[in-house]
Design a protein around this motif. Structure first.
Motif, PDB file in Angstrom:
ATOM      1  N   GLN A  58       0.829  -1.205   0.000  1.00 24.17           N
ATOM      2  CA  GLN A  58       0.000   0.000   0.000  1.00 24.17           C
ATOM      3  C   GLN A  58       0.863   1.255   0.000  1.00 24.17           C
ATOM      4  O   GLN A  58       0.511   2.264  -0.624  1.00 24.17           O
ATOM      5  CB  GLN A  58      -0.935  -0.022   1.209  1.00 24.17           C
ATOM      6  N   ALA A  59       1.998   1.197   0.677  1.00 24.49           N
ATOM      7  CA  ALA A  59       2.921   2.335   0.642  1.00 24.49           C
ATOM      8  C   ALA A  59       3.523   2.495  -0.749  1.00 24.49           C
ATOM      9  O   ALA A  59       3.759   3.620  -1.214  1.00 24.49           O
ATOM     10  CB  ALA A  59       4.021   2.145   1.685  1.00 24.49           C
ATOM     11  N   MET A  60       3.753   1.383  -1.433  1.00 26.64           N
ATOM     12  CA  MET A  60       4.304   1.453  -2.789  1.00 26.64           C
ATOM     13  C   MET A  60       3.298   2.046  -3.770  1.00 26.64           C
ATOM     14  O   MET A  60       3.677   2.703  -4.746  1.00 26.64           O
ATOM     15  CB  MET A  60       4.744   0.062  -3.244  1.00 26.64           C
ATOM     16  N   GLU A  61       2.017   1.818  -3.538  1.00 24.80           N
ATOM     17  CA  GLU A  61       0.996   2.379  -4.428  1.00 24.80           C
ATOM     18  C   GLU A  61       1.099   3.902  -4.503  1.00 24.80           C
ATOM     19  O   GLU A  61       0.833   4.507  -5.549  1.00 24.80           O
ATOM     20  CB  GLU A  61      -0.394   1.964  -3.948  1.00 24.80           C
ATOM     21  N   LYS A  62       1.502   4.516  -3.396  1.00 28.37           N
ATOM     22  CA  LYS A  62       1.621   5.975  -3.373  1.00 28.37           C
ATOM     23  C   LYS A  62       2.740   6.464  -4.291  1.00 28.37           C
ATOM     24  O   LYS A  62       2.734   7.623  -4.717  1.00 28.37           O
ATOM     25  CB  LYS A  62       1.862   6.446  -1.942  1.00 28.37           C
ATOM     26  N   LEU A  63       3.702   5.589  -4.589  1.00 30.47           N
ATOM     27  CA  LEU A  63       4.791   5.968  -5.487  1.00 30.47           C
ATOM     28  C   LEU A  63       4.287   6.150  -6.912  1.00 30.47           C
ATOM     29  O   LEU A  63       4.821   6.959  -7.668  1.00 30.47           O
ATOM     30  CB  LEU A  63       5.891   4.906  -5.451  1.00 30.47           C
ATOM     31  N   VAL A  64       3.272   5.377  -7.286  1.00 32.58           N
ATOM     32  CA  VAL A  64       2.649   5.551  -8.598  1.00 32.58           C
ATOM     33  C   VAL A  64       1.864   6.857  -8.613  1.00 32.58           C
ATOM     34  O   VAL A  64       1.912   7.621  -9.585  1.00 32.58           O
ATOM     35  CB  VAL A  64       1.732   4.360  -8.934  1.00 32.58           C
ATOM     36  N   ASP A  65       1.148   7.124  -7.521  1.00 29.53           N
ATOM     37  CA  ASP A  65       0.375   8.368  -7.434  1.00 29.53           C
ATOM     38  C   ASP A  65       1.275   9.589  -7.598  1.00 29.53           C
ATOM     39  O   ASP A  65       0.889  10.578  -8.228  1.00 29.53           O
ATOM     40  CB  ASP A  65      -0.345   8.448  -6.081  1.00 29.53           C
ATOM     41  N   SER A  66       2.475   9.513  -7.038  1.00 30.40           N
ATOM     42  CA  SER A  66       3.388  10.662  -7.079  1.00 30.40           C
ATOM     43  C   SER A  66       4.157  10.757  -8.388  1.00 30.40           C
ATOM     44  O   SER A  66       4.824  11.764  -8.640  1.00 30.40           O
ATOM     45  CB  SER A  66       4.384  10.574  -5.918  1.00 30.40           C
ATOM     46  N   GLY A  67       4.097   9.707  -9.221  1.00 30.41           N
ATOM     47  CA  GLY A  67       4.820   9.711 -10.484  1.00 30.41           C
ATOM     48  C   GLY A  67       6.259   9.260 -10.371  1.00 30.41           C
ATOM     49  O   GLY A  67       6.995   9.266 -11.369  1.00 30.41           O
ATOM     50  N   LYS A  68       6.678   8.834  -9.183  1.00 34.58           N
ATOM     51  CA  LYS A  68       8.062   8.392  -9.016  1.00 34.58           C
ATOM     52  C   LYS A  68       8.290   6.988  -9.572  1.00 34.58           C
ATOM     53  O   LYS A  68       9.428   6.603  -9.827  1.00 34.58           O
ATOM     54  CB  LYS A  68       8.452   8.440  -7.536  1.00 34.58           C
ATOM     55  N   SER A  69       7.215   6.236  -9.719  1.00 34.01           N
ATOM     56  CA  SER A  69       7.314   4.901 -10.302  1.00 34.01           C
ATOM     57  C   SER A  69       6.159   4.715 -11.275  1.00 34.01           C
ATOM     58  O   SER A  69       5.002   4.919 -10.913  1.00 34.01           O
ATOM     59  CB  SER A  69       7.268   3.825  -9.212  1.00 34.01           C
ATOM     60  N   ARG A  70       6.480   4.347 -12.514  1.00 36.21           N
ATOM     61  CA  ARG A  70       5.414   4.122 -13.493  1.00 36.21           C
ATOM     62  C   ARG A  70       4.695   2.811 -13.217  1.00 36.21           C
ATOM     63  O   ARG A  70       3.479   2.713 -13.347  1.00 36.21           O
ATOM     64  CB  ARG A  70       5.994   4.116 -14.907  1.00 36.21           C
TER      65      ARG A  70
END
Length: 680
Positions: free
Chosen positions: A482-494
């Motif tokens: 769930q914490a990793m999902e936020k990385l997609v939201d922020s654009g840091k991970s496609r």
């Protein structure tokens, strides 16, 4: 209950209103439900709703009843999802499917609502989209078929996977003949004729005619809907254009063939089209058994083909019914991101990591655009330097790194990626979560240690040198996700994915995931084909990337089979039991490779790509880097031989930390670690 139903002439379809749909979370504030009409097997509605921001939104909802209706709507959801993943603007984006609680045995499918015009799409733009669907799609396992049952109207399709188009088409043809007899009664003329009649798998709509194609009134773009998809010979799609009733005339054939060349032999295109049209007319005859003309069109065409090929098509000199062989994919489209099929791995680079920068530079120059690294590999710095010095534009390179086991605490995830991106000198990447959290003295105050040679020193260890595992954190990987999902939201991970995850662990993530894992990177080679895991991930639309595709040897601490040769060299393969009465020597990878003029490594990598799996082999030799990308499609027989190897060798896993960490992360019987342990 009776007051909620209306009779349509064939089935009872439930009346849908605001109260009924309020149970669906998507419709938290429904305003209006409008009936769009119904067929004998489904009802359609427009739902006008207000989202949490107060903005009005409209949805299309199809409702059907019974187990057949449930399977049909699920098939439509999966078909539309598959088409949308290839050509996103060619079909409404599917949103949800499920079953009502308020109405027993009633089910729904929901997608975005479009106001459709009455005209059919213009041939040029429409056929360009159809050709894009056929040319860009890649069968996940290289076979013909589909992973779920789909329906044309209320007719279930025979979608079971087959290695060849001939086998798949024949199975479907026989299935539709059987449906005709069941629904339309005896067909004596067909009984006399049928014994005489009877490659690139492309994603097809499966029921593409003027009634399932329209123009978006707002944009003017063509849209298709109501698919019953599977992977087929691309020209199968055009069989439904042949009947004049479907209004897709010769202009559409010409427009399509301006994008997609006819399969060889070109002279037989019309006969192939006639054969495929028979299949669609069989379908129409089963749907509408009282319309005699459908059966007549089938038997008339069958008589013509039998007269033209009295001894069967394949006996005609120089003929081949097989479509042109499918080339191996250059890339796989995953959530609208292209993942190059052959990547470059950097795990345990030769001579420590002193040659990693040089190796990555060598790989990028001849065309590698997929680089796999990890914080724990201690070479992100070298990888980043190579990417920067290569001169290759960042947008052309797919870079994967991984969350180290010591940073699995959800509060640490974003900072871990920030440090990886900083070390790699990148502004975004693609991120994977590894299994088993470790206790560590590392804090965010000392991030520079994470990519240097001292990284492993910060893992707390037992006196025997084995790492101390944080069992509680290892069990909490859904929270890490769930914490990793936020990385997609922020654009840091496609894309975000997982590494070395079993089916049972993926299922736990999917229970509450807002963003599904895009990739699962696992060990995979002929000694460990992991067919069950591959099938599961294919069904869940999770791409598999194979590490150890050439059975590279990991460090002894995590290698329980360090003394066991891999499929490139293992002599046990030569003594395997024969397959289809073939000489046992043909079982060896080396012999298969020799027969196709390739190296054993190329044969292994070709086998993986043909299964729909991307690979990240490693090497520091420039000639092997080039060789690993020059792959060829294997024959069905060679694929079968390689698939059978594991039956003789047994499953051999070369990367297995079980003895190192004290539990089995790969078992499917339990979600290890099961209970907390004393980590002191």
């Amino acid at each position: 209950m009776e007051s909620r139903l209306r009779f349509t002439g064939v089935e009872n379809n439930p009346t849908i209103n605001v109260d009924v749909i309020s149970e669906i979370p998507l419709f938290q504030k429904p305003l209006r439900v409008t009936s769009l009409g119904y067929s004998d097997w489904a009802s359609a509605y427009k739902v006008d709703s207000t989202n949490e921001n107060g903005k009005g939104e409209s949805y299309f909802m199809k409702v059907s009843t019974g187990e057949q209706g449930k399977v049909a709507l699920y098939g439509e959801f999966e078909s539309t999802s598959e088409i949308h993943s290839v050509v996103a603007d060619f079909t409404p984006k599917p949103i949800l499917w499920g079953s009502f609680n308020a109405i027993p045995n009633a089910h729904y499918y929901i997608c975005k609502f479009y106001q459709l015009g009455r005209e059919i799409p213009k041939e040029l733009e429409f056929c360009a989209k159809v050709a894009a669907l056929h040319s860009k799609s890649i069968s996940p396992n290289g076979k013909f078929g589909f992973h779920v049952t789909t329906y044309n109207g209320n007719l279930p399709q025979e979608n079971g996977y087959a290695d060849t188009w001939e086998e798949f088409f024949t199975n479907g043809f026989k299935h539709m003949l059987s449906m005709n007899i069941d629904r339309g009664g005896p067909w004596e003329e067909m009984e006399r004729l049928k014994s005489a009649v009877i490659d690139k798998p492309s994603l097809v709509h499966g029921d593409l005619w003027c009634g399932n194609a329209a123009v978006d009134s707002e944009t003017g773009y063509p849209l298709v809907y109501d698919p019953s998809s599977f992977y087929a010979h691309n020209e199968y799609e055009l069989g439904n254009w042949r009947p004049a009733r479907n209004k897709l005339d010769n202009k559409y054939f010409q427009a399509y063939n301006s994008h997609m060349k006819m399969s060889e032999p070109i002279d037989d295109f019309d006969d192939r089209n006639a054969l495929y049209a028979m299949r669609f007319n069989l379908q129409a005859a089963a749907l509408f058994p009282k319309v005699a003309g459908y059966r007549e069109s089938v038997t008339d065409e069958m008589k013509r083909l039998i007269a033209k090929y009295p001894n069967g098509y394949e006996e005609e000199e120089g003929n081949s019914t097989r479509p042109t062989a499918q080339a191996l994919p250059d890339s796989f489209d995953v959530n609208e991101v292209s993942i190059p099929a052959v990547g470059f791995g950097t795990f345990q680079g030769d001579d420590g990591n002193s040659r990693v920068k040089e190796a990555v530079l060598k790989a990028l120059r001849p065309g590698y655009r997929h680089i796999d690294t990890a914080l724990a590999y201690r070479n992100e710095k070298e990888v980043g330097q190579a990417i920067k010095e290569s001169g290759v534009p960042r947008k052309e390179i797919f870079v994967t790194t991984k969350l180290a086991q010591t940073w699995h605490n959800p509060s640490d995830v974003e900072e871990a990626l920030n440090q990886s991106l900083k070390t790699l000198q990148l502004d975004y990447g693609n991120y994977k979560q590894c299994s088993a959290g470790r206790k560590s003295t590392v804090t965010n105050e000392y991030p520079e240690c994470l990519s240097g040679p001292l990284f492993d020193a910060f893992t707390l260890r037992h006196p025997n040198g084995k790492p101390i595992i944080d069992h509680e954190l290892s069990r909490a990987y859904p929270q890490t996700w769930q914490a990793m999902e936020k990385l997609v939201d922020s654009g840091k991970s496609r894309l975000i994915g997982v590494s070395n995850f079993s089916i049972i662990k993926i299922k736990r993530i999917l229970e509450n995931a807002r963003i599904r894992p895009a990739v699962n990177q696992v060990e995979m080679h002929p000694y460990l084909p992991q067919q069950e895991l591959l099938d599961f991930c294919t069904t869940e639309r999770i791409h598999i990337t194979a590490h150890q595709p050439l059975e590279d040897r990991p460090v002894a601490a995590v290698n329980l089979n360090s003394d066991r040769p891999g499929p490139l060299l293992d002599p046990i393969v030569s003594s395997a039991a024969s397959l289809n009465n073939m000489p046992t020597s043909l079982y060896t990878i080396a012999d298969i490779a020799k027969s196709i003029g390739k190296s054993p490594a190329q044969a292994l990598l070709s086998w993986a790509l043909q299964r729909g799996v991307s690979v990240v082999p490693k090497t520091v030799q420039a000639d092997r880097m080039v060789e690993n990308r020059e792959l060829s499609r294997l024959s069905d027989k060679d694929m079968a031989k390689i698939n059978k190897i594991v039956e003789s060798t047994g499953a051999v896993r070369y990367l297995d930390p079980k003895e190192h960490i004290g539990f089995d992360i790969f078992t499917e019987s339990l979600d290890e670690p099961v209970v907390s342990a004393d980590d002191a």
